[in-house]
Design a protein around this motif. Structure first.
Motif, PDB file in Angstrom:
ATOM      1  N   ILE A   1       0.845  -1.185   0.000  1.00 11.58           N
ATOM      2  CA  ILE A   1       0.000   0.000   0.000  1.00 11.58           C
ATOM      3  C   ILE A   1       0.888   1.244   0.000  1.00 11.58           C
ATOM      4  O   ILE A   1       1.801   1.368   0.818  1.00 11.58           O
ATOM      5  N   ILE A   2       0.646   2.132  -0.956  1.00 11.19           N
ATOM      6  CA  ILE A   2       1.495   3.314  -1.156  1.00 11.19           C
ATOM      7  C   ILE A   2       0.659   4.575  -0.989  1.00 11.19           C
ATOM      8  O   ILE A   2      -0.415   4.706  -1.582  1.00 11.19           O
ATOM      9  N   ARG A   3       1.172   5.484  -0.191  1.00 12.79           N
ATOM     10  CA  ARG A   3       0.526   6.779   0.015  1.00 12.79           C
ATOM     11  C   ARG A   3       1.371   7.864  -0.637  1.00 12.79           C
ATOM     12  O   ARG A   3       2.602   7.735  -0.741  1.00 12.79           O
ATOM     13  N   ASP A   4       0.738   8.926  -1.092  1.00 14.89           N
ATOM     14  CA  ASP A   4       1.458  10.079  -1.638  1.00 14.89           C
ATOM     15  C   ASP A   4       2.616  10.425  -0.698  1.00 14.89           C
ATOM     16  O   ASP A   4       2.412  10.706   0.481  1.00 14.89           O
ATOM     17  N   GLY A   5       3.839  10.396  -1.228  1.00 18.43           N
ATOM     18  CA  GLY A   5       5.009  10.617  -0.392  1.00 18.43           C
ATOM     19  C   GLY A   5       5.018  11.943   0.331  1.00 18.43           C
ATOM     20  O   GLY A   5       5.560  12.062   1.442  1.00 18.43           O
ATOM     21  N   ARG A   6       4.393  12.957  -0.249  1.00 19.45           N
ATOM     22  CA  ARG A   6       4.347  14.273   0.395  1.00 19.45           C
ATOM     23  C   ARG A   6       3.449  14.250   1.623  1.00 19.45           C
ATOM     24  O   ARG A   6       3.783  14.812   2.671  1.00 19.45           O
ATOM     25  N   ASP A   7       2.308  13.554   1.515  1.00 18.20           N
ATOM     26  CA  ASP A   7       1.424  13.399   2.667  1.00 18.20           C
ATOM     27  C   ASP A   7       2.049  12.463   3.699  1.00 18.20           C
ATOM     28  O   ASP A   7       1.915  12.665   4.910  1.00 18.20           O
TER      29      ASP A   7
ATOM     30  N   GLU B   1      21.848  17.932   4.257  1.00 20.05           N
ATOM     31  CA  GLU B   1      21.397  19.315   4.076  1.00 20.05           C
ATOM     32  C   GLU B   1      19.873  19.454   4.054  1.00 20.05           C
ATOM     33  O   GLU B   1      19.342  20.556   4.215  1.00 20.05           O
ATOM     34  N   LEU B   2      19.168  18.372   3.889  1.00 22.85           N
ATOM     35  CA  LEU B   2      17.713  18.436   3.799  1.00 22.85           C
ATOM     36  C   LEU B   2      17.081  18.719   5.155  1.00 22.85           C
ATOM     37  O   LEU B   2      17.590  18.290   6.186  1.00 22.85           O
ATOM     38  N   PRO B   3      15.934  19.401   5.173  1.00 17.85           N
ATOM     39  CA  PRO B   3      15.165  19.526   6.426  1.00 17.85           C
ATOM     40  C   PRO B   3      14.566  18.158   6.754  1.00 17.85           C
ATOM     41  O   PRO B   3      14.584  17.245   5.925  1.00 17.85           O
ATOM     42  N   GLN B   4      14.015  18.012   7.933  1.00 13.83           N
ATOM     43  CA  GLN B   4      13.472  16.724   8.355  1.00 13.83           C
ATOM     44  C   GLN B   4      12.419  16.198   7.374  1.00 13.83           C
ATOM     45  O   GLN B   4      12.396  15.009   7.045  1.00 13.83           O
ATOM     46  N   TYR B   5      11.553  17.080   6.898  1.00 12.21           N
ATOM     47  CA  TYR B   5      10.526  16.680   5.936  1.00 12.21           C
ATOM     48  C   TYR B   5      11.159  16.068   4.690  1.00 12.21           C
ATOM     49  O   TYR B   5      10.698  15.036   4.177  1.00 12.21           O
ATOM     50  N   GLY B   6      12.230  16.675   4.219  1.00 12.52           N
ATOM     51  CA  GLY B   6      12.931  16.156   3.049  1.00 12.52           C
ATOM     52  C   GLY B   6      13.568  14.799   3.311  1.00 12.52           C
ATOM     53  O   GLY B   6      13.600  13.930   2.438  1.00 12.52           O
TER      54      GLY B   6
ATOM     55  N   GLY C   1      -4.140  14.537   0.690  1.00 12.08           N
ATOM     56  CA  GLY C   1      -3.698  15.881   0.324  1.00 12.08           C
ATOM     57  C   GLY C   1      -3.379  16.779   1.497  1.00 12.08           C
ATOM     58  O   GLY C   1      -3.287  18.004   1.348  1.00 12.08           O
ATOM     59  N   ILE C   2      -3.159  16.194   2.672  1.00  7.69           N
ATOM     60  CA  ILE C   2      -2.979  16.993   3.890  1.00  7.69           C
ATOM     61  C   ILE C   2      -1.727  17.856   3.849  1.00  7.69           C
ATOM     62  O   ILE C   2      -1.669  18.910   4.478  1.00  7.69           O
ATOM     63  N   SER C   3      -0.725  17.434   3.088  1.00  7.92           N
ATOM     64  CA  SER C   3       0.511  18.229   3.033  1.00  7.92           C
ATOM     65  C   SER C   3       0.294  19.573   2.336  1.00  7.92           C
ATOM     66  O   SER C   3       1.075  20.511   2.526  1.00  7.92           O
ATOM     67  N   LEU C   4      -0.776  19.687   1.537  1.00 13.03           N
ATOM     68  CA  LEU C   4      -1.078  20.972   0.905  1.00 13.03           C
ATOM     69  C   LEU C   4      -1.392  22.039   1.946  1.00 13.03           C
ATOM     70  O   LEU C   4      -1.085  23.221   1.763  1.00 13.03           O
ATOM     71  N   ASN C   5      -1.986  21.614   3.061  1.00  8.56           N
ATOM     72  CA  ASN C   5      -2.342  22.549   4.127  1.00  8.56           C
ATOM     73  C   ASN C   5      -1.220  22.730   5.139  1.00  8.56           C
ATOM     74  O   ASN C   5      -1.049  23.815   5.706  1.00  8.56           O
ATOM     75  N   ASN C   6      -0.442  21.675   5.369  1.00  7.30           N
ATOM     76  CA  ASN C   6       0.556  21.715   6.445  1.00  7.30           C
ATOM     77  C   ASN C   6       1.960  22.103   6.006  1.00  7.30           C
ATOM     78  O   ASN C   6       2.766  22.531   6.826  1.00  7.30           O
ATOM     79  N   GLN C   7       2.266  21.908   4.735  1.00  6.52           N
ATOM     80  CA  GLN C   7       3.625  22.160   4.257  1.00  6.52           C
ATOM     81  C   GLN C   7       3.670  23.372   3.329  1.00  6.52           C
ATOM     82  O   GLN C   7       2.795  23.560   2.490  1.00  6.52           O
ATOM     83  N   LYS C   8       4.696  24.155   3.503  1.00  5.43           N
ATOM     84  CA  LYS C   8       4.883  25.316   2.645  1.00  5.43           C
ATOM     85  C   LYS C   8       5.290  24.876   1.242  1.00  5.43           C
ATOM     86  O   LYS C   8       5.727  23.748   1.029  1.00  5.43           O
ATOM     87  N   GLU C   9       5.145  25.784   0.317  1.00  5.45           N
ATOM     88  CA  GLU C   9       5.479  25.478  -1.079  1.00  5.45           C
ATOM     89  C   GLU C   9       6.929  25.029  -1.216  1.00  5.45           C
ATOM     90  O   GLU C   9       7.245  24.148  -2.016  1.00  5.45           O
ATOM     91  N   LEU C  10       7.820  25.613  -0.387  1.00  5.52           N
ATOM     92  CA  LEU C  10       9.228  25.240  -0.434  1.00  5.52           C
ATOM     93  C   LEU C  10       9.420  23.765  -0.085  1.00  5.52           C
ATOM     94  O   LEU C  10      10.183  23.052  -0.739  1.00  5.52           O
ATOM     95  N   GLN C  11       8.709  23.314   0.948  1.00  8.30           N
ATOM     96  CA  GLN C  11       8.819  21.915   1.357  1.00  8.30           C
ATOM     97  C   GLN C  11       8.314  20.984   0.266  1.00  8.30           C
ATOM     98  O   GLN C  11       8.934  19.963  -0.040  1.00  8.30           O
TER      99      GLN C  11
END
Length: 308
Positions: free
Chosen positions: A144-150, A206-211, A279-289
């Motif tokens: 089972i695969i979820r959108d990696g950004r979410d 060099e990546l932030p934790q999210y990355g 799509g939760i990362s659209l609300n929680n993560q900035k465009e940069l992330q």
């Protein structure tokens, strides 16, 4: 050739009973899927305590094939003992009844392993999926695969210390179970996970934790999909988003893949699916992330249909 040995001395028989392995990154719906399958008639479901994540990391990173095989032999032995005891020990059956995974009639029936299947869920098995596919020639894998950004967003909120700069800069913390690292190598005072390719250490650091979570997602998804190269007929891939939107439809496909029937207990568990986190990362993560996610895993995201 089958040996006439007592059950407790027959771990070599495990491949006769499934096995079924549920693959997927943490926070990608593996727990929900696993709980639904636990209610399937004759399917005995277990979770990660039998073979901890560190062992999965060790198997996936091991280049010593004889040693790797011995590790797999040990895991098989543990799996087998848990499996047959689940079928024959009364208190184990009672627990399954209380969890509504079996009916009263099934609880009262004479114990047997005939017609049963072993099922195991451990997210970090992704790192050793190919090895498991080779070792268990009859095993089937549900990925089972979820959108990696979410997925990365959920991991960052749920496990705030995992892959953090503080943890990666401290060998004691990096060796802790919840660091999600497994084995590591030091690079300029930073504990770099084994699953980061050599030569890419600086890029990862060099990546932030999210990355970093996106990086882990890419590695886990990619390695789990290697099962297809072993035998694609034993591999079933499903997107988390599709599953939670139409759980009954996709559960039917999964059960068909496993050659097991649907029942009312499974239907009831499927009703608890919810799609509100899509799509939760659209609300929680900035465009940069989100841009970092594209840079780290854009090719895989696109291949899986996760585009803007």
């Amino acid at each position: 050739m089958s040996l006439l040995l007592p059950l407790e001395d027959s771990p070599y028989r495990l491949d006769e009973f499934g096995p079924i392995f549920i693959l997927g990154c943490p926070r990608s719906g593996t727990t929900f899927l696993s709980k639904c399958l636990a209610a399937v008639d004759g399917l005995e479901e277990f979770v990660g305590v039998l073979a901890p994540p560190r062992i999965m990391h060790l198997i996936g990173s091991c280049e010593d094939k004889p040693y790797q095989k011995e590790l797999m032999n040990c895991i098989r032995d543990v799996f087998w003992q848990s499996f047959w005891r689940r079928r024959y020990y009364r208190h184990e059956r009672l627990l399954q009844l209380l969890q509504k995974n079996i009916s009263i009639a099934q609880f009262m029936a004479a114990p047997s392993i005939d017609g049963t299947k072993f099922c195991y869920k451990e997210p970090f098995l992704c790192f050793a999926a190919e090895e498991f596919a080779n070792y268990f020639p009859n095993a089937r894998f549900i990925h089972i695969i979820r959108d990696g950004r979410d997925n990365a967003d959920s991991l960052e909120r749920t496990y705030p210390d995992a892959l953090s700069d503080e943890v990666l800069s401290d060998g004691f913390l990096a060796g802790n179970k919840n660091s999600e690292i497994g084995m590591y190598r030091e690079n300029n005072g930073v504990c770099v996970p084994w699953w980061v390719a050599k030569g890419s250490e600086a890029e990862f650091i060099e990546l932030p934790q999210y990355g970093k979570f996106i990086w882990m997602w890419k590695e886990m998804v990619g390695r789990a999909r290697n099962v297809k190269a072993v035998d694609k007929s034993r591999y079933f891939e499903i997107r988390y988003e599709d599953f939670v939107k139409d759980p009954m439809e996709w559960a039917g496909r999964i059960l068909n893949f496993l050659d097991v029937p649907m029942n009312e207990r499974v239907r009831k568990k499927l009703k608890s699916a919810f799609a509100s986190s899509i799509g939760i990362s659209l609300n929680n993560q900035k465009e940069l992330q989100r841009g970092i996610a594209q840079k780290v895993a854009g090719e895989l995201l696109a291949e899986l249909g996760y585009t803007e």
